[in-house]
Design an enzyme around this catalytic site. Structure first.
Site, PDB file in Angstrom:
ATOM      1  N   GLY A   1       0.809  -1.221   0.000  1.00 34.91           N
ATOM      2  CA  GLY A   1       0.000   0.000   0.000  1.00 34.91           C
ATOM      3  C   GLY A   1       0.838   1.265   0.000  1.00 34.91           C
TER       4      GLY A   1
ATOM      5  N   GLY B   1      -0.292   4.409   0.549  1.00 37.01           N
ATOM      6  CA  GLY B   1      -1.057   5.501   1.152  1.00 37.01           C
ATOM      7  C   GLY B   1      -0.154   6.318   2.076  1.00 37.01           C
ATOM      8  CG  PHE B   2      -1.653   9.899   3.992  1.00 36.33           C
ATOM      9  CD1 PHE B   2      -0.945  11.001   3.543  1.00 36.33           C
ATOM     10  CD2 PHE B   2      -3.027   9.854   3.763  1.00 36.33           C
ATOM     11  CE1 PHE B   2      -1.581  12.040   2.879  1.00 36.33           C
ATOM     12  CE2 PHE B   2      -3.669  10.887   3.099  1.00 36.33           C
ATOM     13  CZ  PHE B   2      -2.954  11.979   2.658  1.00 36.33           C
ATOM     14  N   GLY B   3       0.462   6.058   5.268  1.00 34.55           N
ATOM     15  CA  GLY B   3       1.296   5.269   6.168  1.00 34.55           C
ATOM     16  C   GLY B   3       2.481   4.635   5.464  1.00 34.55           C
TER      17      GLY B   3
ATOM     18  CG  ASP C   1      -7.715   4.520   7.308  1.00 33.02           C
ATOM     19  OD1 ASP C   1      -7.114   5.287   8.080  1.00 33.02           O
ATOM     20  OD2 ASP C   1      -8.521   4.913   6.442  1.00 33.02           O
TER      21      ASP C   1
ATOM     22  CD  GLU D   1     -13.691  18.190   4.044  1.00 35.57           C
ATOM     23  OE1 GLU D   1     -13.001  18.964   4.726  1.00 35.57           O
ATOM     24  OE2 GLU D   1     -13.230  17.189   3.475  1.00 35.57           O
TER      25      GLU D   1
END
Lengths: 437, 437
Positions: free
Chosen positions: A16, A18-20, A305, A175
């Site tokens: 992954g 993603g941010f992590g 997550d 949002e």
């Protein structure tokens, strides 16, 4: 195969980008590990701004960053486009769409996906928004339904095309519903002079008693006020019973005729097959210890997550937000070096920097430490924080120009239908070309 | 239906939102006509820069402009997403995907599409580049094949993934092959350090004796020189016999193993069913008189690539370039007003402003009137002309920033695989999700 280890260093596989995963790999630059990152996309998605892609405010390219480019020049890093189909802890290997890959250390950073809570009908007919292809599909759906509305005879026929229902009033739902309302307020009469602004309705449906449940009472009440000001009909304490693509049935007995239902009411971890089932906790997250090590494993970790560090302080794990993933990635990098060196690892401690949510064009709500503020200044803070967060990436200038342009002209963005949304009989995510996911 | 005429003015239906259709409609602002424009996309494509989208230098949104936005505020203009399936000249009506539409005047401005000259096999296996979805598919193909190359064992296995063959050395083929070569020269070692630059080959195959046949001798020879400098292998006087998705067979008996064949060797008019067959001339274009009126019709016109004004001066019609379409659109607007007023129309005269083609990152060739020049200054002119051409649209600033950024960093653009290209057994355009066209 090229993914085989030919380095003398232990091999770390990160699933992954993603941010992590990104923070983890970045903080291991020049460290004695051989990193291979796998992701099904060749880019990182800056998820906090996905709703702007969905509503035509930003281009997809502005919030997506090629993973290879992010790690340009990092010598111990390799990237492969692949999906992981199974983890084999006993063999220290994973099965992927590009073959078997061995690891010394494995980090699962697969993030979360939309949770429809088992309702297949809703999953089939409503639109999620957790990825760039999904955001582009959503944009196409919104624009195509406005085009369809023009072709209808009479108000009643137009109604389902012009009612927009966002389910779930977390930050994403708030949002997104705000952005759709601004589209109606400032764009509709210019792009679609044939349509009557008053016929376009935006609903935000939330089962809990208030919006932005995770934020402060002030943030919650002010955001409700801001949403109402720009014309979002906020329905709290209202659950969704069912949706057949034409009419959404609500828990209070009412229903709304609509072809536009956007589901942002829940997420769940993207768990990969192969880990013991008993280690999967609420929200489909992988339970880990305080150093993000998967329970019962020695060399498998999970962050972000998809992970849940369950302690008396965090009985449900940490919130599924970018900040947690970023901090866990950074922290695990340090711990992995320690573990490789035979030193004791240190438990993860979350430093909550606060929460922000933007409503419409120039308002936001902010909870930062004990300070709560709302309105235009909060929006400036929101904009500043997001531009800073984009700093590690390209396109900050482009995003800034787009935002400034939109702010002054009320008319930024390019409302292109690039990925055409397919309406057969009905609106259905299944009808979208799976090939593009 | 909403497309019915409820204006007292004659109804003008324009099929196609390309350069010609846009100029025509713009020049009829405030004039006594009721305009309805139809296009299968909701945006105008700035085709001269498509190759930059295909090679990741520009975002799709930078060269695509929503038609509704272009005509914002023009009161006598309406737009509908629709495909036209048949013209019924006898009834003054057309059949479309949104129903029948009546017209008083009809203008066909459908442009051109890729011409595979009837070779179904080549059509099936090679990639065209005439639209945004096609350019994005091409970008995905290039990037995915580089990703695939990494997974192969040995040079021979990598070869078909790393050979790129562009067929047809008109401006598109020259610009595209140059951009792919620059990708290899400046990006490959950064994004794909696993791959060897020398293994990636770019071929430009042309059946005629020289590249840029339509331009001057100087432009042709200099562009060949520039192409060779950046490492494009230029094969002139070489035709393509066949392509099976794995190996392209050339007329000189040689063949090249490749999964990447891009076809820019020809275009043909996008004619709609319903006009007499005898009016369709070479290149699948609709023959018109000197006021762009379709032969034998009183109130049907054709402009741009799909039209051919055949006179002794222009035995094949005008060249299929943006300038012709723009000038015919502008001219027809004036003529239509005259025709409605009962005045005589004036014949179209093409004012050839010259030709430009860019090669690689900072060179171009220019024929402007009798002046021919090549190199960096020509590239500055090319950049200036294209930025000016984008003036009527949004995004000029964003494009400029991207170009300047790319120029100095050798590393602009975002190489995202957003529309995933599907390789089943073979490379085939038919396998691309048709839904997105």
């Amino acid at each position: 195969m090229e993914t085989e280890n030919n380095s003398k260093f232990p091999k770390l596989v990160i699933i992954g980008g993603g941010f992590g995963g990104i923070e983890l790999a970045k903080h291991l630059d020049d460290k004695p590990v051989d990193i291979i990152m796998l992701d099904k996309h060749n880019y990182h998605t800056f998820q906090p701004l996905l709703y702007q892609v969905a509503t035509g405010g930003l281009e997809a390219d502005s919030i997506a960053f090629p993973l290879r480019k992010i790690f340009e020049g990092q010598k111990n890093f390799r990237f492969r486009i692949a999906e992981v189909t199974k983890i084999r802890p006993g063999d220290n290997s994973i099965d992927t769409t590009i073959g078997e890959i061995k690891y010394d250390y494995l980090v699962i950073a697969t993030g979360s996906t939309t949770n429809f809570f088992g309702n297949k009908q809703i999953e089939h007919f409503s639109m999620p928004m957790k990825s760039i292809p999904e955001a582009l599909n959503l944009r196409s759906m919104i624009l195509q339904n406005l085009e369809e509305a023009i072709l209808q005879n009479g108000k009643e026929a137009r109604e389902p095309y012009m009612n927009f229902v966002v389910v779930g009033a977390g930050p994403t739902g708030v949002e997104l519903s705000g952005a759709i309302a601004e589209l109606r307020n400032h764009i509709l009469h210019k792009d679609y002079p044939e349509l009557n602004k008053d016929e376009m309705k935006v609903y935000l449906v939330e089962g809990l008693p208030k919006v932005l449940q995770v934020m402060s009472e002030q943030a919650s009440s002010k955001s409700t006020e801001f949403l109402k000001e720009i014309g979002v009909e906020v329905l709290t304490n209202v659950t969704v019973k069912d949706y057949d693509g034409k009419e959404i049935k609500l828990g209070d007995g009412k229903s709304i005729k609509t072809h536009n239902v956007i589901w942002s009411a829940g997420v769940m971890g993207q768990v990969i097959d192969g880990l013991p089932k008993e280690g999967i906790v609420k929200g489909n997250r992988i339970q880990t210890d305080e150093i993000n090590r998967v329970n019962g494993q020695t060399n498998i970790f999970a962050i972000g997550d998809v992970a849940a560090i369950i302690t008396p302080d965090t009985p449900k794990g940490h919130p599924g937000v970018a900040q947690v993933a970023i901090q866990q990635g950074t922290h695990l990098a340090k711990n992995l070096i320690k573990i490789i060196d035979g030193q004791p690892a240190e438990p993860f401690k979350y430093n909550d920097k606060g929460s922000l949510a933007t409503i419409g064009r120039n308002k936001a709500v902010a909870d930062i430490g004990k300070i709560r503020f709302q309105g235009f200044f909060a929006w400036l803070v929101w904009m500043f924080v997001h531009l800073i967060s984009l700093a590690g990436f390209r396109n900050r200038v482009v995003v800034f120009i787009n935002w400034i342009g939109s702010y002054f002209s009320y008319n930024g963005g390019t409302r292109l239908i690039i990925r055409k949304f397919i309406r057969e009989e009905i609106v259905a995510t299944e009808h979208l070309p799976k090939a593009n996911d």
